[in-house]
Design a protein around this motif. Sequence first.
Motif, PDB file in Angstrom:
ATOM      1  N   MET A  84     -34.421  26.473  -9.054  1.00 26.88           N
ATOM      2  CA  MET A  84     -33.142  25.405  -8.762  1.00 26.88           C
ATOM      3  C   MET A  84     -31.959  25.559 -10.603  1.00 26.88           C
ATOM      4  SD  MET A  84     -33.969  21.427  -6.929  1.00 26.88           S
ATOM      5  CE  MET A  84     -32.300  21.096  -6.829  1.00 26.88           C
ATOM      6  N   VAL A  85     -33.134  25.386 -11.466  1.00 25.14           N
ATOM      7  CA  VAL A  85     -32.385  25.204 -12.850  1.00 25.14           C
ATOM      8  C   VAL A  85     -32.338  26.541 -13.187  1.00 25.14           C
ATOM      9  CG1 VAL A  85     -32.388  24.885 -15.033  1.00 25.14           C
ATOM     10  CG2 VAL A  85     -33.594  23.077 -13.477  1.00 25.14           C
ATOM     11  N   GLY A  86     -33.294  27.274 -12.956  1.00 23.62           N
ATOM     12  CA  GLY A  86     -32.372  29.409 -12.958  1.00 23.62           C
ATOM     13  C   GLY A  86     -31.731  30.068 -11.748  1.00 23.62           C
ATOM     14  N   GLY A  87     -31.881  29.420 -10.662  1.00 22.79           N
ATOM     15  CA  GLY A  87     -30.120  29.457  -9.879  1.00 22.79           C
ATOM     16  C   GLY A  87     -29.173  28.969 -10.214  1.00 22.79           C
ATOM     17  N   ALA A  88     -28.921  28.410 -10.507  1.00 20.76           N
ATOM     18  CA  ALA A  88     -27.477  27.810 -10.932  1.00 20.76           C
ATOM     19  C   ALA A  88     -27.164  27.931 -12.497  1.00 20.76           C
ATOM     20  CB  ALA A  88     -27.232  26.061 -11.522  1.00 20.76           C
ATOM     21  N   ILE A  89     -28.018  28.663 -13.658  1.00 22.09           N
ATOM     22  CA  ILE A  89     -27.469  29.536 -14.460  1.00 22.09           C
ATOM     23  C   ILE A  89     -27.192  30.712 -13.912  1.00 22.09           C
ATOM     24  CG2 ILE A  89     -27.762  30.534 -16.667  1.00 22.09           C
ATOM     25  CD1 ILE A  89     -30.246  27.627 -16.889  1.00 22.09           C
ATOM     26  N   GLY A  90     -28.283  31.586 -12.438  1.00 21.67           N
ATOM     27  CA  GLY A  90     -27.985  32.827 -12.428  1.00 21.67           C
ATOM     28  C   GLY A  90     -26.568  32.586 -12.036  1.00 21.67           C
TER      29      GLY A  90
END
Length: 249
Positions: A84-90
Amino acid sequence: MELGDQFLFFVLVGLAAQLVDGALGMAFGLVSSSVLLSMGVPPAAVSASVHTAEVFTTGASGASHLAMRNVDKRLFLQLALPGMVGGAIGAYVLTRLPGDVIRPFIYAYLLILSIVILLRAAGRLRPKKEVRRVSLLGFFAGLLDASGGGGWGPVATSTLLARGGAARTTIGTVNAAEFLVTVSISVTFFLTMGLQHLDVILGLLVGGMIAAPLAALFVRHVRERWVLLAVGVLVMAISLYQIGRTLLA
């Protein structure tokens, strides 16, 4: 193509993409994104549309896999939260920067993984080690998924299977975790871009939700060797196609 025919076309795309994704743990984003990009839709809008539809299709897929007992709850948490964190940043980065620089290296990595998976399917490789740093894997899979519209399944599923994960629970867990990752990505896109291409979104999600239970049933009852073989061939085809397209660009 008229509006009604176009909607039906996107329903069929969503149906086909989710059958593959739910059964093999990847390809909804890759199939859908490829079709939309070929129609001239901008990359950021493609990723936003696909991920908005995936909120519903991954929810249906995750629930189906949970009902079929295909989900490892511990692995689910290790993948979903960092994803979820990586997706939001991406998603945030994609609205500002082109995401094509790192993609050739990712597909080279996937090509290597496809060979390892095919060796497992042939019985020539029996990995015994558990995958370490699953949280880091989830973070980077989410990051790549948002920037490419289809990196979650190929990266997460392929890595786990190549390192010895059971096909049924790996595919089921990756699909279930993808729901939370997709929600995170879609919310970020909505806040930065708004909601666009509703006909595309509705068509993809209708087709995807129809296919989700069928794909989960397939994973539960098909022999692991055949699932590994199908995953290996699919990942190899995807990686070779993308590498070739990059070299010829």
